[in-house]
Design a protein around this motif. Structure first.
Motif, mmCIF file in Angstrom:
data_model
loop_
_atom_site.group_PDB
_atom_site.id
_atom_site.type_symbol
_atom_site.label_atom_id
_atom_site.label_comp_id
_atom_site.label_asym_id
_atom_site.label_seq_id
_atom_site.Cartn_x
_atom_site.Cartn_y
_atom_site.Cartn_z
ATOM 1 N N VAL A 1 0.866 -1.172 0.000
ATOM 2 C CA VAL A 1 0.000 0.000 0.000
ATOM 3 C C VAL A 1 0.911 1.233 0.000
ATOM 4 C CG1 VAL A 1 -1.594 1.337 1.425
ATOM 5 C CG2 VAL A 1 -1.906 -1.141 1.166
ATOM 6 N N ILE A 2 0.637 2.156 -0.877
ATOM 7 C CA ILE A 2 1.439 3.382 -0.919
ATOM 8 C C ILE A 2 0.543 4.565 -0.592
ATOM 9 C CG2 ILE A 2 2.984 4.841 -2.286
ATOM 10 C CD1 ILE A 2 3.399 2.491 -4.193
ATOM 11 N N SER A 3 0.852 5.218 0.478
ATOM 12 C CA SER A 3 0.072 6.399 0.862
ATOM 13 C C SER A 3 1.025 7.346 1.578
ATOM 14 C CB SER A 3 -1.076 5.965 1.776
ATOM 15 O OG SER A 3 -1.765 7.107 2.231
ATOM 16 N N ILE A 4 1.665 8.173 0.792
ATOM 17 C CA ILE A 4 2.672 9.063 1.366
ATOM 18 C C ILE A 4 2.268 10.523 1.184
ATOM 19 C CG2 ILE A 4 4.543 7.416 0.934
ATOM 20 C CD1 ILE A 4 5.384 9.178 -1.449
ATOM 21 N N MET A 5 2.880 11.373 1.968
ATOM 22 C CA MET A 5 2.707 12.804 1.748
ATOM 23 C C MET A 5 4.013 13.314 1.148
ATOM 24 S SD MET A 5 1.497 15.888 4.102
ATOM 25 C CE MET A 5 2.331 17.488 4.095
ATOM 26 N N PRO A 6 3.978 13.760 -0.102
ATOM 27 C CA PRO A 6 5.211 14.187 -0.768
ATOM 28 C C PRO A 6 5.589 15.605 -0.332
ATOM 29 C CG PRO A 6 3.387 14.032 -2.336
ATOM 30 C CD PRO A 6 2.814 13.852 -0.976
ATOM 31 N N GLY A 7 6.563 15.682 0.520
ATOM 32 C CA GLY A 7 6.983 16.990 1.024
ATOM 33 C C GLY A 7 6.206 17.367 2.278
ATOM 34 N N THR A 8 6.264 18.658 2.606
ATOM 35 C CA THR A 8 5.660 19.137 3.851
ATOM 36 C C THR A 8 4.571 20.155 3.535
ATOM 37 O OG1 THR A 8 7.097 21.062 4.068
ATOM 38 C CG2 THR A 8 7.974 18.963 4.885
ATOM 39 N N GLY B 1 -5.627 21.534 -5.106
ATOM 40 C CA GLY B 1 -4.245 21.820 -5.463
ATOM 41 C C GLY B 1 -3.325 20.619 -5.438
ATOM 42 N N ASP B 2 -3.887 19.415 -5.493
ATOM 43 C CA ASP B 2 -3.004 18.239 -5.442
ATOM 44 C C ASP B 2 -3.161 17.335 -6.653
ATOM 45 O OD1 ASP B 2 -5.432 17.017 -5.024
ATOM 46 O OD2 ASP B 2 -4.776 15.861 -3.296
ATOM 47 N N THR B 3 -3.892 17.767 -7.671
ATOM 48 C CA THR B 3 -4.220 16.856 -8.771
ATOM 49 C C THR B 3 -3.776 17.462 -10.103
ATOM 50 O OG1 THR B 3 -6.182 16.226 -7.510
ATOM 51 C CG2 THR B 3 -6.066 15.499 -9.795
ATOM 52 N N ALA B 4 -4.509 18.470 -10.549
ATOM 53 C CA ALA B 4 -4.128 19.200 -11.758
ATOM 54 C C ALA B 4 -3.912 20.642 -11.345
ATOM 55 C CB ALA B 4 -5.225 19.079 -12.801
ATOM 56 N N GLY B 5 -3.936 21.551 -12.282
ATOM 57 C CA GLY B 5 -3.691 22.951 -11.950
ATOM 58 C C GLY B 5 -2.229 23.161 -11.571
ATOM 59 N N PRO B 6 -1.842 24.415 -11.317
ATOM 60 C CA PRO B 6 -0.447 24.693 -10.966
ATOM 61 C C PRO B 6 0.041 23.818 -9.804
ATOM 62 C CG PRO B 6 -1.650 26.748 -11.274
ATOM 63 C CD PRO B 6 -2.655 25.644 -11.389
ATOM 64 N N GLY B 7 -0.784 23.734 -8.765
ATOM 65 C CA GLY B 7 -0.380 22.975 -7.589
ATOM 66 C C GLY B 7 -0.196 21.500 -7.886
ATOM 67 N N LEU C 1 5.693 16.832 -9.903
ATOM 68 C CA LEU C 1 7.149 16.848 -10.122
ATOM 69 C C LEU C 1 7.888 16.427 -8.854
ATOM 70 C CD1 LEU C 1 7.465 20.130 -12.213
ATOM 71 C CD2 LEU C 1 7.629 17.782 -13.053
ATOM 72 N N ARG C 2 7.368 16.831 -7.730
ATOM 73 C CA ARG C 2 7.992 16.494 -6.450
ATOM 74 C C ARG C 2 7.811 15.012 -6.124
ATOM 75 N NH1 ARG C 2 5.346 20.417 -3.800
ATOM 76 N NH2 ARG C 2 3.878 19.153 -2.643
ATOM 77 N N THR C 3 6.689 14.466 -6.533
ATOM 78 C CA THR C 3 6.332 13.103 -6.143
ATOM 79 C C THR C 3 6.962 12.045 -7.043
ATOM 80 O OG1 THR C 3 4.210 14.069 -5.510
ATOM 81 C CG2 THR C 3 4.367 11.678 -5.464
ATOM 82 N N ILE C 4 7.129 12.384 -8.316
ATOM 83 C CA ILE C 4 7.593 11.364 -9.272
ATOM 84 C C ILE C 4 8.909 10.710 -8.844
ATOM 85 C CG2 ILE C 4 8.446 11.058 -11.650
ATOM 86 C CD1 ILE C 4 6.132 12.962 -12.529
ATOM 87 N N PRO C 5 9.927 11.479 -8.413
ATOM 88 C CA PRO C 5 11.161 10.791 -8.008
ATOM 89 C C PRO C 5 10.937 9.837 -6.830
ATOM 90 C CG PRO C 5 11.498 13.192 -8.124
ATOM 91 C CD PRO C 5 10.040 12.943 -8.326
ATOM 92 N N MET C 6 10.034 10.174 -5.947
ATOM 93 C CA MET C 6 9.733 9.274 -4.828
ATOM 94 C C MET C 6 9.110 7.981 -5.346
ATOM 95 S SD MET C 6 8.036 12.092 -2.218
ATOM 96 C CE MET C 6 8.825 13.703 -1.989
ATOM 97 N N MET C 7 8.178 8.125 -6.273
ATOM 98 C CA MET C 7 7.504 6.946 -6.834
ATOM 99 C C MET C 7 8.501 6.088 -7.629
ATOM 100 S SD MET C 7 4.299 6.536 -6.073
ATOM 101 C CE MET C 7 3.622 7.485 -4.683
ATOM 102 N N LYS D 1 14.185 21.441 -3.751
ATOM 103 C CA LYS D 1 15.045 20.441 -3.111
ATOM 104 C C LYS D 1 14.569 19.008 -3.384
ATOM 105 C CE LYS D 1 12.965 20.777 1.456
ATOM 106 N NZ LYS D 1 13.102 21.332 2.771
ATOM 107 N N TYR D 2 13.313 18.869 -3.788
ATOM 108 C CA TYR D 2 12.792 17.541 -4.110
ATOM 109 C C TYR D 2 13.003 17.164 -5.576
ATOM 110 C CZ TYR D 2 10.413 17.970 0.363
ATOM 111 O OH TYR D 2 10.144 18.116 1.685
ATOM 112 N N LEU D 3 13.375 18.155 -6.377
ATOM 113 C CA LEU D 3 13.413 17.930 -7.831
ATOM 114 C C LEU D 3 14.793 17.461 -8.256
ATOM 115 C CD1 LEU D 3 11.277 20.983 -8.987
ATOM 116 C CD2 LEU D 3 10.557 18.742 -8.157
ATOM 117 N N THR D 4 15.114 16.256 -7.831
ATOM 118 C CA THR D 4 16.467 15.740 -8.010
ATOM 119 C C THR D 4 16.809 15.487 -9.472
ATOM 120 O OG1 THR D 4 15.503 13.588 -7.563
ATOM 121 C CG2 THR D 4 16.567 14.710 -5.731
ATOM 122 N N MET D 5 15.819 15.465 -10.336
ATOM 123 C CA MET D 5 16.087 15.153 -11.739
ATOM 124 C C MET D 5 16.466 16.379 -12.553
ATOM 125 S SD MET D 5 12.788 15.396 -10.786
ATOM 126 C CE MET D 5 11.088 15.649 -11.271
#
Ligand SMILES: [Mg+2]
Ligand SMILES: [Mg+2]
Ligand SMILES: [Mg+2]
Ligand SMILES: [Mg+2]
Lengths: 464, 464, 464, 464
Positions: free
Chosen positions: C89-96, C117-123, C129-135, C456-460
């Motif tokens: 099960v994956i249920s994380i909060m990406p960042g703070t 602000g967590d799905t589409a739109g600017p947010g 972008l922040r979450t993809i490297p974690m995934m 800082k999360y955008l390691t790519m």
């Protein structure tokens, strides 16, 4: 102008550069072409053979009748040859005549005759298994040393060789070339002479659309000066159906002495399917039901084409080795008239020197929407600066799709076998081949024996 | 040779043959072409206009400087014009300036500015609804009277006109042509002069790959003599981004006085998407978010392109009517140098007189595998005897697909609306258009008013 | 019987196992389910939080009212948690909350309001972008340590999280779950009560077909006991269009106090598109043109849904931390009635304990043939032993395809950006988002500031 | 509740309603089902046979042990039967035993043995040509008189019958049903008993995924209570490969006395392809290379299945006519226990009375993305109120695709032949059939003789 390639400093890497056939063709065509120059890097597992071709090639640039000046250089490693290459030519012989003899002749013990044995059928399938690991290695080397080079493959089995290159390195800029289609186009020129008395037409004067898979290609359209050639072909077939027709082209082409045919298989396929089969009969026959054209040697004779034996190949090689000796000694000189092959023309187009349309084997990204994406198909394509764009063939008749897809799914199964190391997938393809007119038990026995004979090349399997 | 068309007896049916623009272009190009001859059948709902063109056309063949000899004949019925036709040209004006004024200017009351109003946006959508029933009628007539003819459409909105033809008669051999791409190619020639001092390059000397939908096309590749033009364009954009660049072509093209632009929109799109937008800025702007280039007249001025008003169109027509009068009276003569359009070249290729590659609008049968089958796309295609084969574009960037698909799905919704008689589908497309920056209620008001103004043409709906 | 899994020895790895929300839901549902038992392996970058949940979870099995007995164990490394897992099960909060505040509220300075602000739109885009490297990291760990496990993702942005898992490990058996659709189904049950006086219907009693992308899903069919619910919904919309309708479900659902809405956006979308939008209004609004439902706070209020602020989220977390403390101290006990979520039901089905159909987010392998293969779509799927098979949705209206595809191509561009390290692709997606009602220059400024805040999360990327 | 169908007033139109087999099955299943009632409209070209069934059916509702009360009514015209129908059942015999004898036995003169002769092979192909015009007529009548009815076809050849319905009326809501898959599922239940001693398992207790084309279907997944049945089947095959296994099901099924088999073909196919073939051996054998299982009668005997002769069919019909007489006279009564068929269950699901998943033959709109759109495939599908949604099968092994596609392309060719009136296309399919192990000349002779024998039904061809 900035950004242009230095056309006098092109590098062509030739994998299998010790070849005594295709390599000389390339030399010949490069020699006649004055717009480009550079180095041909010869790499071969037989380094000495590459050295011989280095010497033969370097003689050329001294000759006054040679306008294309190239340096030839044999490399001991593939990375040396590939590094900096603009083009990579792949033309290798996978294995020796020993394995080829097993491919072609062992099935004869089971009543399966093959006229070539390097494309489909039992021989083609086993040859594919032997060749795929080699192509994987080459693809990895290209990815490492010349990822932006254009790659032209001449090795058979064409479809699976090209598929292997894309499987290992999906971004590769590769396509495969074969002159069978040209032969059929030239044959149509002879028809024009025979039927209408029109002489001197060259294949480039015709327009034709190519559909299919390598060695089992068809024209669904062909015209000359806007005249549809199909009605004429229909009459031509009727005229020569029984006797066959011997064309000039098949007599003069460098490779085709034993390769000539009377086109009776081609005529028969036209009667069946209404499209013009566009390859030599010896190739076409191998894609058809095994009890048809290749039923037995008598039947083959009646259809007026030949079985290419490995003995013939050995004899042929001997002659070519002798020719190599003469080239080296200066007793004989390479002919520097154009060979009729298109490799150099394609390279020029890719360098921006003349767009044109020709036929190639390439990954299906949608050019044949009726066949699976990712399969290797042969169609026309538009060559221009750094681009090969297939033209769309969206209307192939279902009867031909049935024939093509049978082999295309076999290609998938064979590739899956090579990737997973599970020989079963290859055997399932074997069973599904139209030449394998055996019950499953007998088929397995033949398959096992053939695999045994080639096993040292099958590095992806655990074979007892 | 039997089977060949009689090249001196070709019949071209011109639907909209009373035109005082495209029709003269065709006359001009036919006059310069000596390999083909025959009859141009002029059909127009304004029969008198067709008769005028008949007279103007027939003058031409008397002139000594004219090598292409054609008979022009006005027909009172479409079946007369179509029967026996080898080619059908469709270039009609759907409705009058009155409807066009509503299309283009009524949205201005709602803060929506359109630079053309005949392609996408509120005006393009309503124009499409008006045009589709006309195209259905024409397609049915072609099916009945000249089902084997090749059909070239010039009418806008191009995508939906071509889609309508295929929807009503799926076996039609139709494609659509537009010169916007040529203009951009010529513009690249001017860049070569400006940036590298290379003069005299013609657009035909360039190689470029076209992707997209009509009036919103892009080059993803462009080269000259093998040199990739993208790095040069990148610098060119930087050089002229702020000031804009006025090209020669836009000044001289017959249609383009008011149509010229400084290419700033084009430059901006390059900065955004990395591909070369290949149409006039006034077209490109209409496909982008409404608060961008077309926000208000000041913004348009700052981007240095123009809004084509219906007043200008009326004035322009007046001038062309005056020209028609002069042609008829003999005061003036039609210029018989090639126009730069390709229609006649395409006809020749389809007759077997010279294969070539150009861009066309045609049904997507797989040439753009990333976009829906059945949509109308503009890509390169290979023209040869009785064949138009699109070349494959399998690698369009997702960012451009996002832009194209928005309109392509709108085309589907608009066509569904026309077929089902349910205006809701058209309104959903309207809402989805990037120029419609209105909330749904206001959008509905505008839509209803626009529909009301054009309702007499909307025979497929029950409108109160 | 040999071959069966030991149902009392199941291992569930929970990535983000320190969660004070979803983790307790899972505990609760496992506690009520007697057919399966085993270990829940809790992994979290906040190890202490995982330890707390270990303690909370292990209390449960001591309780008499708990029939499902599970061991909870916090792991310090992801490989420990994953090794041997049957489910992940994956249920994380990406960042703070800091990054989240930038995602949600910075755009407000530019007039862009986001309700989540967590799905589409600017947010949503920047969060992706922040979450993809974690995934990517999680996918690689799954490939290494539990490649055969079934993976259930709850993290947002759902589509790009699931896409990231498949991109990194194409053979992964992953899908994503979200309860928004359930909420809408329950809402239809309330409609049955309101319109027909039928009480006690549960969402499981309805049949509905789900199409779309996560948080922008629609029903194109819905029925109860064979009765088509669309005509009833049509009247229901008319009845409550102006006032809105407050359903019971939205008041009682654990997450939904601030999340409730009057369904006016839903009603409006029905009027526009004729399909039943199936998510909370605050999600739906974010997929629509920015000047519509989210134009400004007043407009939002008029549509009767709420903007979920980060302040609210902080307050909510505080309450949940307090609840955690109470659980740990024994002051309060976890409720062990079923939560309404389906995760445990899905696990059971995958273990062979009850086939059923529900909706999931999964890679498009053809279930929506009208949308690109490889995109992430939400549709119904049939769950059975070790299988999740989507059902076919081949008839989605073009108007909805237009809406979905805009975001689906954005997902492709964002993923390309993450894979290539080229931020331009992400910015092009940003520009294409319907909430970004800015000109390109202003949009770039906002984008750059948002990227800066999360860099800082955008390691790519190489970010200055 | 408004909008619901009156479940006591359902109309089922039965085309072929004079049947002495399937019709009685339907009666039996309707009699046991109390939730629905209404009228069964019997239409048959043999009106008297329909009248007999009317009488037999109407007896049922008088019986006390019958809970499902239906009126049976014979109609003289198809429009009477169809008007107002909610469901249409199609179960006809195309032609007489005379044509069937030609289909099945004439090829024996050429060494081609067929175990059924109604699906593929020479007999299946010719039967298809005879049946397609009938299906066209039925489809047109449905379009005219009951376009919204759900249509269930039982007629063979299944794939081409369903394809014909969709070809003539693309919006038809049709699917095809066949019990072969159920038989194999029941056979797996017997395996559970034999291998594990687990008794009383019913096929509905198993979960299996169906892939393929009718009568050549496979399971690629099968489980019981979450246990993968493939490893068990592997051992089961080893245990009974040589001897064969006689299952209970094959002995008791109403149609299966002569139809039973030892499953040796099924076992052999598992050894070859690793999937569980899911049809009777007599059907499976007909899809395989003609020199394999059907080489000659001795080989068939060795594989332990039977050739269904037309003599047997005649005898069987005689027995069923005798049974009809007894039903009419009251000497015998129809058994009213459920038949094991699913037609009534499907109707109930479509009425909203219980969603479920079963296998059907239906047009490929993407459920098998690896096979051509528009082909007829057999897969699982989810039945719910007014909906049949196939589940996705995106991962069929290439070896099976090779087998399926060969027949699927044949279906296309046969349909093209029927639509164009060009028999050549049908002959090309004939040649491509794996049972046709003849050279082309002999094949043509057989084809022509078979066509001659059935020509009065071939209204679409001009046959001399
Ligand atoms: Mg070759
Ligand atoms: Mg235009
Ligand atoms: Mg969610
Ligand atoms: Mg059956």
């Amino acid at each position: 102008m900035k950004g242009s390639k230095d056309l006098k400093n092109i590098k062509i890497a030739y994998i299998g550069g010790g070849s005594r056939g295709w390599a000389w063709q390339l030399m010949r065509d490069l020699a006649t072409e004055k717009e480009i120059a550079g180095q041909v890097a010869l790499y071969d597992i037989d380094f000495e053979a590459a050295k011989h071709n280095e010497a033969i090639g370097n003689e050329l640039k001294k000759r006054e009748d040679v306008v294309g000046k190239w340096d030839y250089k044999a490399y001991e490693t593939i990375d040396g040859a590939l590094t900096g290459a603009d083009f990579v030519v792949i033309s290798i012989m996978p294995g020796t005549f020993e394995e080829m003899a097993s491919d072609v002749h062992l099935p004869e013990e089971y009543g399966i005759y093959q006229s070539v044995g390097d494309t489909a059928g039992p021989g083609g399938i086993v040859r594919a298994l032997r060749t795929i690991p080699m192509m994987f290695e080459i693809a990895e080397a290209i990815q490492a040393y010349s990822p932006n080079a254009w790659v032209i493959n001449y090795t058979n089995p064409m479809s699976l060789c090209v598929k292997a290159l894309y499987t290992k390195f999906p971004e590769i800029k590769a396509f495969g070339c074969c002159h069978e289609v040209f032969g059929t186009a030239s044959f149509l020129c002879e028809m024009l002479k025979d039927m209408e008395g029109i002489d001197g037409v060259k294949r480039q004067d015709l327009t034709y659309n190519v559909i299919g898979i390598n060695h089992f290609t068809f024209f669904d359209k062909a015209s000359y000066n806007g005249v549809d050639l199909f009605p004429m072909y229909d009459k031509f077939v009727d005229k020569y159906y029984d006797t066959g027709f011997f064309d000039e082209a098949s007599k003069t082409n460098w490779m085709n002495n034993t390769f000539s045919c009377a086109h009776r298989v081609k005529f028969d396929l036209f009667k069946r399917y209404g499209s013009i089969a566009a390859a030599g009969d010896r190739h076409l026959a191998e894609f058809c039901y095994g009890k048809e054209y290749l039923k037995d040697p008598e039947t083959v004779k009646a259809w007026k084409f030949g079985l290419t034996t490995v003995d013939w190949r050995k004899k042929d090689l001997k002659e070519r080795l002798e020719k190599s000796r003469k080239y080296l000694s200066g007793e004989e000189q390479i002919d520097v008239t154009p060979s009729g092959e298109e490799g150099v023309l394609q390279m020029k187009a890719l360098l921006g020197l003349g767009n044109f349309v020709t036929n190639v084997n390439i990954i299906n990204r949608g050019q044949v929407p009726q066949l699976p994406l990712g399969s290797i198909v042969e169609t026309n394509a538009y060559f221009s600066a750094d681009e090969v764009r297939p033209v769309l063939c969206s209307d192939i008749p279902s009867e031909l799709l049935a024939l093509f897809s049978r082999h295309i799914y076999n290609h998938e199964s064979i590739m899956k076998s090579a990737l997973t190391g599970d020989l079963n997938h290859a055997f399932r393809a074997f069973l599904n081949d139209p030449l394998v007119t055996l019950d499953v038990k007998t088929a397995k026995e033949l398959f096992d024996r053939m695999i045994h004979n080639t096993k040292k090349y099958l590095t992806m399997y655990q074979i007892g």
